[in-house]
Design a protein around this motif. Structure first.
Motif, short mmCIF file in Angstrom:
data_model
loop_
_atom_site.label_atom_id
_atom_site.label_comp_id
_atom_site.label_asym_id
_atom_site.label_seq_id
_atom_site.Cartn_x
_atom_site.Cartn_y
_atom_site.Cartn_z
N ASP A 229 -9.27 -21.72 13.25
CA ASP A 229 -9.44 -22.41 11.22
C ASP A 229 -8.49 -21.67 10.63
N MET A 230 -7.42 -22.05 9.79
CA MET A 230 -6.51 -21.01 9.19
C MET A 230 -7.18 -20.86 7.69
N ARG A 231 -8.36 -21.36 7.62
CA ARG A 231 -8.48 -21.72 5.37
C ARG A 231 -8.97 -19.95 5.10
N HIS B 185 -2.85 -24.25 7.62
CA HIS B 185 -4.04 -24.20 6.76
C HIS B 185 -3.92 -25.90 6.50
N GLN C 113 -0.51 -20.13 5.64
CA GLN C 113 -0.46 -21.70 4.88
C GLN C 113 0.18 -22.77 4.91
#
Length: 700
Positions: free
Chosen positions: A481-483, A323, A320
């Protein structure tokens, strides 16, 4: 090292990293070249500062190749005789272990104790030893590349500082107050040589934890206000534009905002700069809008909320936090022209309770009898906390008295993210939270009065992390990508709680070097035996100050002595040696000297001196009546073993070029009853590589 070799190194490093893709806007923005006008720090038009929560360097990056992590060849010794990895919970030893996100709920590891009392007890005035006892066994857990891919990718893409420390061996407020002002203890008292109490300093979380809502009815504060100027005050007075991007009602009840401890912020009225820029609501959407419009201030701070903060047990997570960092980068790179002139500093306020093995540079501790364990070439009066009523110390913390050093604390990650710091570099100059303020001083010509003379002597200003002359010759990989952080966290919750293994895991660090910034350290320690004592002379011929840590292996119960030696100065101290001596000296960036003398050791002195253009020379002085035949062994870099003969009352020397080891050396000189070891890196003023022997079995 020439440019072609550097490019080859970086290309190989990037090719070995399996990285997913960020959105196209980020990919395009990461390729934006730096604006090159003056080829100096003046090319930086915007400085953006993001401080996340509660991770130590070893916890995140102990396994990353090319940094001072679990492959450190010279771990400091414990009183038990074991290396620093063997921390105890009071019953059993728990060395570092992998928080494996494949088999346990590792990414949501619980919070650990991190107040002044438990932090002081775990540090043990430099002795270490009982980190899990005071910080729980979770303190020894750490991640690897597959667990935190975003954080590793940032390190591969830009510059990571592996000698950046939090400022105070304590928690959030003390460190954020330093970050926002340059000190957490009264500069006025320090200048008078008076140690602070908790009435004029912040040892524990108190002054930034507010109640109330903004703008109405406003914050209600705890305890008295601190009175020295904050960095925003300094910038405002100098006409430097600044802003704090935050939701004042979602900043973890004020804890993210170190300025709230101060009279200037508490008394700010609507319409004033401190109120409008530092206490109002400015969102990431506002940040993006200002970037797109070209109106980003010269200095910006970004405050996360609790869930974005990366704080363990928040329950935030590295995913998180990654992100949130990606969102910040997305906003900052929305206008390539602005990003080409922007430097982003991303660090952490403190280590939570997570272990870090590197001894923090600090002013000397006091022994239990009141004597000082070390010294300095500058006046240290006023650089200590006086806990007069022992309200902030544990009852079982008796290694020292109530007067304790203010810092530094354990290492925390610091990424320098900018077009001038691309390429997976490591910067190993000692730094702390005052260093960001000093970068602002270097860039904008201001002076932050609260930063102490000791911090200015020992901690750098982070300018070495940048290449302003040739910034656009570097390549770097793309970021993952941490989405999907929410789905990853949900899957983590289904796994067993993390716990240390029953059997100790072998220490692991990825093998290999990384490009390393040039440093200003030119250090030596000369040893001289005089009758029943041995004298060490600490020599600093460099351009930055240094702290030397000395461990007396014959007296392992003693607090390690620490010596602060300013640039261009030297000092000396002595140890008993009637029955011999064994002293280990540790300095910055892997600088190590070891001396072992038996009672009947020969009258031999060996000194090491760096060459002006690289390489190192050993100078042996035989002050005895008989010829000595010494063995010299390269302990790490494949140089073999030689003999060096020195006639009675004579001297001899030998020079090593070190071209095949990137200027790193580890030489052991021995003869009956005598052994001396010299290890470190010779600085040439040019960039190089991190220790190529890092990641091998520790030397012990």
């Amino acid at each position: 090292m020439n440019t072609t070799n550097r490019r080859d190194f970086l290309r190989l490093a990037a090719g070995g990293t399996a990285l997913a893709l960020l959105p196209p806007s980020i990919r395009r923005a990461l390729a934006v070249p730096a604006a090159v006008e003056s080829r100096t720090i003046e090319d930086v038009k915007h400085v953006v500062i993001l401080m996340q929560e509660n991770r130590s360097f070893d916890h995140y990056f102990g396994t990353l190749r090319g940094v001072r992590g679990f492959g450190d060849r010279f771990p400091v010794p414990l009183e038990s005789g074991h290396p620093v990895w063997m921390q105890s919970d009071g019953t059993r030893e728990i060395p570092p272990y992998h928080l494996d996100s494949e088999t346990m709920n590792a990414l949501l590891v619980p919070d650990t104790p991190h107040s002044y009392s438990d932090a002081q007890a775990a540090w043990n005035q430099g002795k270490f030893g009982f980190w899990p006892k005071y910080k729980t066994p979770y303190s020894m857990g750490h991640y690897r590349r597959d667990d935190i891919p975003f954080q590793f990718a940032l390190a591969e893409a830009f510059t990571l500082c592996d000698a950046y420390h939090c400022s105070i061996t304590s928690g959030t407020d003390p460190n954020r107050i330093v970050f926002w002002s340059g000190s957490n203890f009264s500069p006025e008292l320090r200048a008078r040589g008076v140690n602070s109490t908790d009435a004029d300093s912040e040892p524990d979380n108190l002054r930034c934890w507010v109640t109330g809502q903004m703008p109405e009815p406003g914050y209600t504060y705890k305890a008295n206000a601190l009175t020295w100027p904050t960095i925003p005050d300094v910038l405002q007075d100098a006409g430097i534009g600044w802003r704090i991007y935050q939701d004042p009602n979602d900043n973890w009840t004020g804890a993210m905002h170190g300025g709230l401890a101060f009279r200037s912020f508490r008394g700010a009225e609507p319409g004033s700069a401190l109120y409008e820029q530092g206490l109002s609501h400015w969102s990431l959407e506002d940040l993006r809008r200002h970037v797109e419009a070209g109106t980003l201030p010269q200095v910006s701070w970004i405050l996360p909320n609790r869930m974005q903060s990366e704080h363990p047990g928040a329950p935030s997570s590295p995913r998180q936090g990654g992100h949130f960092t990606a969102q910040v980068l997305d906003a900052l790179t929305a206008n390539p022209d602005v990003w080409s002139r922007t430097a982003l500093f991303l660090t952490f306020d403190e280590n939570d309770g997570f272990f870090d093995h590197l001894p923090p540079p600090a002013v000397p501790s006091y022994n239990a009898d009141g004597s000082l364990a070390g010294g300095a070439t500058l006046d240290l009066a006023g650089h200590y906390f006086d806990d007069r009523e022992r309200r902030h110390l544990r009852d079982d913390d008796t290694v020292s008295g109530r007067v304790r050093p203010w810092g530094l604390g354990p290492r925390v990650p610091m990424y320098v993210i900018s077009p001038w710091s691309r390429g997976g570099w490591v910067d190993s100059e000692v730094a702390d939270h005052t260093s960001v303020g000093r970068f602002l001083e270097a860039r904008f010509g201001v002076r932050i009065p609260a930063i102490s003379p000791w911090h200015r002597a020992v901690c750098g200003d982070l300018t070495r992390a940048f290449d302003f002359e040739h910034p656009n010759e570097r390549a770097f990989p793309r970021l993952p990508d941490m989405r999907d952080f929410a789905a990853v966290e949900q899957a983590q919750r289904k796994l067993p709680d993390p716990a240390p293994p029953k059997a100790a895991q072998p220490l692991f660090q990825e093998p290999g070097s990384r490009p390393s910034r040039a440093l200003g350290y030119v250090l030596d320690v000369d040893a001289h035996r005089d009758g029943e004592r041995v004298e060490l002379s600490f020599v600093n011929a460099g351009t930055v100050g240094a702290v030397f840590h000395v461990y007396d292996r014959r007296r392992p119960q003693a607090i390690p002595r620490r010596y602060t030696v300013e640039a261009g100065k030297r000092m000396a101290d002595h140890w008993p040696a009637r029955d011999g001596a064994e002293l280990w000296v540790h300095g910055p960036n892997g600088f190590v000297r070891r001396l072992r003398l038996d009672a009947a050791a020969p009258a031999l002195e060996v000194r090491a001196r760096a060459g002006a253009r690289g390489g190192i020379s050993l100078e042996a002085h035989n002050r005895g009546a008989h010829r000595l035949r010494m063995q010299v062994r390269d302990a790490a870099y494949g140089g073999g073993t030689w003999t060096l003969e020195v006639a009675a009352q004579s001297q001899a020397s030998r020079h090593w070029a070190l071209t095949d080891s990137a200027q790193w050396y580890d030489l052991i000189v021995s003869v009956d009853g005598f052994e001396q070891r010299f290890a470190g890196r010779v600085e040439t003023g040019e960039p190089g590589f991190s220790d190529p022997a890092m990641g091998a079995a520790p030397a012990g």
